[in-house]
Design an enzyme around this catalytic site. Structure first.
Site, PDB file in Angstrom:
ATOM      1  N   GLU A  40      17.077  30.945  37.169  1.00 13.34           N
ATOM      2  CA  GLU A  40      16.045  31.630  36.808  1.00 13.34           C
ATOM      3  C   GLU A  40      15.454  31.931  35.510  1.00 13.34           C
ATOM      4  O   GLU A  40      14.293  31.621  35.303  1.00 13.34           O
ATOM      5  CB  GLU A  40      16.289  33.029  37.368  1.00 13.34           C
ATOM      6  CG  GLU A  40      15.290  34.073  37.530  1.00 13.34           C
ATOM      7  CD  GLU A  40      15.692  35.433  37.694  1.00 13.34           C
ATOM      8  OE1 GLU A  40      15.142  36.339  37.113  1.00 13.34           O
ATOM      9  OE2 GLU A  40      16.715  35.624  38.209  1.00 13.34           O
ATOM     10  N   ASP A  44      11.949  30.327  34.442  1.00 12.20           N
ATOM     11  CA  ASP A  44      11.075  31.166  33.756  1.00 12.20           C
ATOM     12  C   ASP A  44      10.383  30.558  32.421  1.00 12.20           C
ATOM     13  O   ASP A  44       9.066  30.581  32.413  1.00 12.20           O
ATOM     14  CB  ASP A  44      11.442  32.426  33.410  1.00 12.20           C
ATOM     15  CG  ASP A  44      10.703  33.444  32.479  1.00 12.20           C
ATOM     16  OD1 ASP A  44       9.711  34.016  33.277  1.00 12.20           O
ATOM     17  OD2 ASP A  44      10.974  33.750  31.401  1.00 12.20           O
ATOM     18  N   ASP A 113      12.216  35.987  41.585  1.00 12.20           N
ATOM     19  CA  ASP A 113      13.382  35.082  40.904  1.00 12.20           C
ATOM     20  C   ASP A 113      13.611  33.885  41.519  1.00 12.20           C
ATOM     21  O   ASP A 113      14.172  32.867  40.832  1.00 12.20           O
ATOM     22  CB  ASP A 113      14.511  35.958  40.949  1.00 12.20           C
ATOM     23  CG  ASP A 113      14.196  37.372  40.293  1.00 12.20           C
ATOM     24  OD1 ASP A 113      13.407  37.519  39.494  1.00 12.20           O
ATOM     25  OD2 ASP A 113      14.799  38.333  40.428  1.00 12.20           O
ATOM     26  N   GLU A 116      11.420  30.783  40.383  1.00 10.71           N
ATOM     27  CA  GLU A 116      11.819  30.453  39.050  1.00 10.71           C
ATOM     28  C   GLU A 116      12.959  29.948  39.106  1.00 10.71           C
ATOM     29  O   GLU A 116      13.305  28.865  38.324  1.00 10.71           O
ATOM     30  CB  GLU A 116      11.818  31.752  38.251  1.00 10.71           C
ATOM     31  CG  GLU A 116      10.473  32.499  38.049  1.00 10.71           C
ATOM     32  CD  GLU A 116      10.663  33.619  36.957  1.00 10.71           C
ATOM     33  OE1 GLU A 116       9.749  34.047  36.304  1.00 10.71           O
ATOM     34  OE2 GLU A 116      11.855  34.380  37.074  1.00 10.71           O
TER      35      GLU A 116
END
Length: 224
Positions: A40, A44, A113, A116
């Site tokens: 994650e 991101d 989440d 990502e």
């Protein structure tokens, strides 16, 4: 018969070379000691770069502030959760018993989440150019319709500007409740606004998100 893994990969538009990476990207902290939070973190940053790069070339005459606001709209949790629902990620998430019972497969923060984490997994499974193509295919319609301007400002900024325009005091935000374990908290924020009879309440997975939710509700009430 098509396997669940193949169905998901078709929805994502990407075929994993490593099934372990795909499984890890779907594994929530509540399910296993080895979970998707590192992926994650990676995803991101990759998402932010890919979207920033596309906006830079798509809008050659737009200033940094408007580009930042457009990027924030495209990479925020709400947008990522929408993508997660389009992929029907809730059917594939690996959650612990507590999260399953509480409906974690529907929760915006968990879906966001996971999106990502999948981006991070695709990058590790392939390369920068491949993950860029996948992300841009997911975002194609959103990138084609997004425009610079006031609609890209976050709710707190718009509420502040609305109140300043009416020569009213700025809103006051107070955290009234924090619920849940450290890795999965829900914040409740009370927002007091001059001109509204009662404080408005916002909830979110962080204080900032709860404040933004409260500001959004306050704006709707002021404009109604």
């Amino acid at each position: 018969m098509t396997s669940p893994a193949n169905r998901l990969q078709r929805r994502l538009g990407y075929q994993f070379n490593s099934s372990e990476l795909m499984t890890l990207s779907l594994t929530h902290r509540s399910a296993n000691g080895k979970h998707n939070e590192r992926l994650e973190f990676l995803g991101d940053s990759i998402l932010s770069f890919v979207i920033a790069d596309d906006l830079y070339h798509r809008f050659p005459h737009v200033d940094e502030g408007d580009m930042s606001r457009m990027r924030a709209t495209l990479v925020r949790g709400k947008t990522l959760a929408e993508l997660g629902r389009e992929f029907e990620l809730g059917d594939y998430l690996l959650l612990g018993p507590g999260e399953l019972k509480s409906g974690g497969f529907r929760r915006d923060s968990i879906l966001a989440d996971c999106v990502e984490a999948i981006i991070g997994a695709i990058y590790l499974d392939s390369d920068t150019e491949q993950v860029r193509k996948v992300i841009l295919s997911w975002y194609q319609s959103r990138l084609e319709t997004i425009q610079p301007g006031i609609n890209q400002k976050d709710p707190k900024t718009r509420l502040q500007e609305c109140l300043q325009g009416r020569r009213l005091a700025l809103p006051a935000y107070t955290v009234t409740k924090v619920h849940g374990e450290a890795h999965n908290q829900e914040f409740t924020v009370q927002c007091e606004v001059t001109g509204l009879d009662k404080p408005v309440i916002g909830k979110g997975s962080s204080r900032r998100k709860a404040e933004q939710a409260a500001a959004e509700l306050a704006l709707k009430q002021l404009e109604s």
